[in-house]
Design a protein around this motif. Sequence first.
Motif, PDB file in Angstrom:
ATOM      1  N   MET A  40      31.057  37.952  29.739  1.00  0.00           N
ATOM      2  CA  MET A  40      30.756  39.310  29.287  1.00  0.00           C
ATOM      3  C   MET A  40      29.990  40.039  30.384  1.00  0.00           C
ATOM      4  O   MET A  40      29.116  39.462  31.036  1.00  0.00           O
ATOM      5  CB  MET A  40      29.940  39.293  27.994  1.00  0.00           C
ATOM      6  CG  MET A  40      29.615  40.689  27.464  1.00  0.00           C
ATOM      7  SD  MET A  40      28.654  40.665  25.929  1.00  0.00           S
ATOM      8  CE  MET A  40      29.896  40.124  24.779  1.00  0.00           C
ATOM      9  N   SER A  41      30.314  41.310  30.576  1.00  0.00           N
ATOM     10  CA  SER A  41      29.606  42.133  31.563  1.00  0.00           C
ATOM     11  C   SER A  41      29.844  43.588  31.217  1.00  0.00           C
ATOM     12  O   SER A  41      30.709  43.919  30.405  1.00  0.00           O
ATOM     13  CB  SER A  41      30.116  41.841  32.982  1.00  0.00           C
ATOM     14  OG  SER A  41      31.466  42.272  33.124  1.00  0.00           O
TER      15      SER A  41
ATOM     16  N   HIS B 159      37.537  39.891  30.416  1.00  0.00           N
ATOM     17  CA  HIS B 159      36.702  38.729  30.634  1.00  0.00           C
ATOM     18  C   HIS B 159      37.463  37.435  30.346  1.00  0.00           C
ATOM     19  O   HIS B 159      38.670  37.468  30.057  1.00  0.00           O
ATOM     20  CB  HIS B 159      35.429  38.832  29.783  1.00  0.00           C
ATOM     21  CG  HIS B 159      34.587  40.013  30.145  1.00  0.00           C
ATOM     22  ND1 HIS B 159      34.700  41.224  29.508  1.00  0.00           N
ATOM     23  CD2 HIS B 159      33.648  40.175  31.111  1.00  0.00           C
ATOM     24  CE1 HIS B 159      33.861  42.096  30.065  1.00  0.00           C
ATOM     25  NE2 HIS B 159      33.202  41.477  31.035  1.00  0.00           N
ATOM     26  N   LYS B 160      36.766  36.335  30.420  1.00  0.00           N
ATOM     27  CA  LYS B 160      37.362  35.015  30.254  1.00  0.00           C
ATOM     28  C   LYS B 160      37.905  34.818  28.840  1.00  0.00           C
ATOM     29  O   LYS B 160      37.284  35.220  27.858  1.00  0.00           O
ATOM     30  CB  LYS B 160      36.294  33.954  30.555  1.00  0.00           C
ATOM     31  CG  LYS B 160      36.731  32.523  30.375  1.00  0.00           C
ATOM     32  CD  LYS B 160      35.545  31.592  30.627  1.00  0.00           C
ATOM     33  CE  LYS B 160      35.919  30.133  30.401  1.00  0.00           C
ATOM     34  NZ  LYS B 160      34.758  29.239  30.602  1.00  0.00           N
TER      35      LYS B 160
ATOM     36  N   ASN C 256      39.012  42.888  36.114  1.00  0.00           N
ATOM     37  CA  ASN C 256      39.181  41.590  35.457  1.00  0.00           C
ATOM     38  C   ASN C 256      38.183  40.575  36.017  1.00  0.00           C
ATOM     39  O   ASN C 256      38.454  39.861  36.973  1.00  0.00           O
ATOM     40  CB  ASN C 256      40.617  41.077  35.637  1.00  0.00           C
ATOM     41  CG  ASN C 256      40.887  39.808  34.841  1.00  0.00           C
ATOM     42  OD1 ASN C 256      40.026  39.327  34.111  1.00  0.00           O
ATOM     43  ND2 ASN C 256      42.074  39.265  34.989  1.00  0.00           N
TER      44      ASN C 256
ATOM     45  N   SER D  82      33.729  35.130  34.177  1.00  0.00           N
ATOM     46  CA  SER D  82      32.774  35.983  33.474  1.00  0.00           C
ATOM     47  C   SER D  82      33.091  36.034  31.989  1.00  0.00           C
ATOM     48  O   SER D  82      34.231  36.288  31.591  1.00  0.00           O
ATOM     49  CB  SER D  82      32.804  37.398  34.055  1.00  0.00           C
ATOM     50  OG  SER D  82      32.032  38.280  33.274  1.00  0.00           O
TER      51      SER D  82
ATOM     52  N   GLY E 115      37.242  38.078  34.319  1.00  0.00           N
ATOM     53  CA  GLY E 115      37.566  36.795  33.711  1.00  0.00           C
ATOM     54  C   GLY E 115      38.144  35.793  34.682  1.00  0.00           C
ATOM     55  O   GLY E 115      37.997  34.577  34.488  1.00  0.00           O
TER      56      GLY E 115
END
Length: 504
Positions: free
Chosen positions: A432-433, A448-449, A424, A430, A426
């Motif tokens: 996107m990764s 992600h967020k 996680n 973050s 987010g």
Amino acid sequence: MSIEVRVPTLGESVTEATVATWFKKPGDAVAVDEMLCELETDKVTVEVPSPAAGVMGEIVAAEGETVGVDALLATIAAGEGAAPAPVAAPVPAAAAAPAASGGSVDVMVPTLGESVTEATVSTWFKQVGDSVAQDEMLCELETDKVSVEVPAPAAGVLAEIVAPEGATVEASAKLAVISGAAAGSVAAPAAAAATPAAAASTGKDIANAPSAEKAMAEAGLSADQVTGTGRDGRIMKEDVARAAATAAAPAPTAAAPAPAQAPRAPVAAQDAAREERVRMTRLRQTIAKRLKDAQNTAAILTTFNEVDMTEVMGLRNEYKDLFLKKHGVKLGFMSFFTKACCHALKEVPEVNAEIDGTDIVYKNFVHMGVAAGTPQGLVVPVIRDADSMSFADIEKAIAEKGKRARDGKLSMAEMQGGTFTISNGGVYGSLMSSPILNPPQSGILGMHKIQDRPMVINGEIKIRPMMYLALSYDHRIVDGKGAVTFLVRVKEALEDPRRLLMDL
């Protein structure tokens, strides 16, 4: 003659352990250094080797029992070729006193746990010449999994530090020497230290491991060419392999450090003066090695999707107070994602499988790894059989594992055996990764967020809380169709949580 097997020193602030497993039963023959049982503390798993050869006698502390430091675990009836009686420190205490009075005691590396063969000396809390009390903290070791504290085995004066800070030491290596130890406080270490001294005076008469003898014969090495790291200097098979590798390739070993320094470009003098060089911890080194190995071994690919979190957030807001009141733990998003992943893994089992040579091993269970950032680095505690757990059980397990991870109290067993991982990013913001695999697993989901975005819903633009999802997978075993299907099933389950109840 009966020899006692006692609980070893467990480290500062650790006063008790639980007997996890006995590998021997009464009547079994045991060899010197053969593993008798395994103890579990709140920090590490400790293996207890046999202090002498003989026959297993009485098991005093059964599996599941809680024992204190130096408590009696079992007895061994010494047989032909058994270790000398002085090794059994608790029995002939009076005999050890003359040698201990004004003598010296070696401080050795404690048992580091299964599969851990070396550690790095991170900090010395005492200096040469300092007085030390029995069980006072001397130094701290770092392995690739946990930190291990080393207490003083006896009271006296720290006479010599053999392994300075930054040195890499192997299991059972000597760390320091304490001199002037009082007879009453030396106990087991003093008697154990007497054995190497006796061996030195009569020549090395300690039997090496049979596998080591065979390996030396095959490698054409003599015993004086190999440094033994076993109890009392016994040569083990790993010692022979290390000596053979050194003898066979001395040139590459000497040249190895050069390539590691090559990528660093020259630094101006004024910049170098403002830099700070810090040695990587063993945990960070292991993280780096495992992640690079994953890139070198697996064919890692990432596929993306996005999920509308409206339904999950609404359900959570509606029931979070009742959930907390009944179960004593907060209802978070991780239980929803864990449940959704377990549901999707049933339909796409290859994402939950691993490659073993030329075989594919399918897992009919889900041991969910939950990546957690700690001050020491990234760790991945494992929630076992997550597919059979309720929302409350998952939230409790995540909260408990997360706290233990931040406190540095996770055992090695708690970070092994995962079949799939959720990360996680987010929580740190973050958007996107592409997460990297945790080998030998074949899939990892990146959260992600949650961010409000304009979305077209039934021909109308509406603001919805959206999250990007990323699935990194091993393309050697998971095809693109399977990866996309998995991510779509996770998306569907989160956008309509009722599907989880209906198993749809």
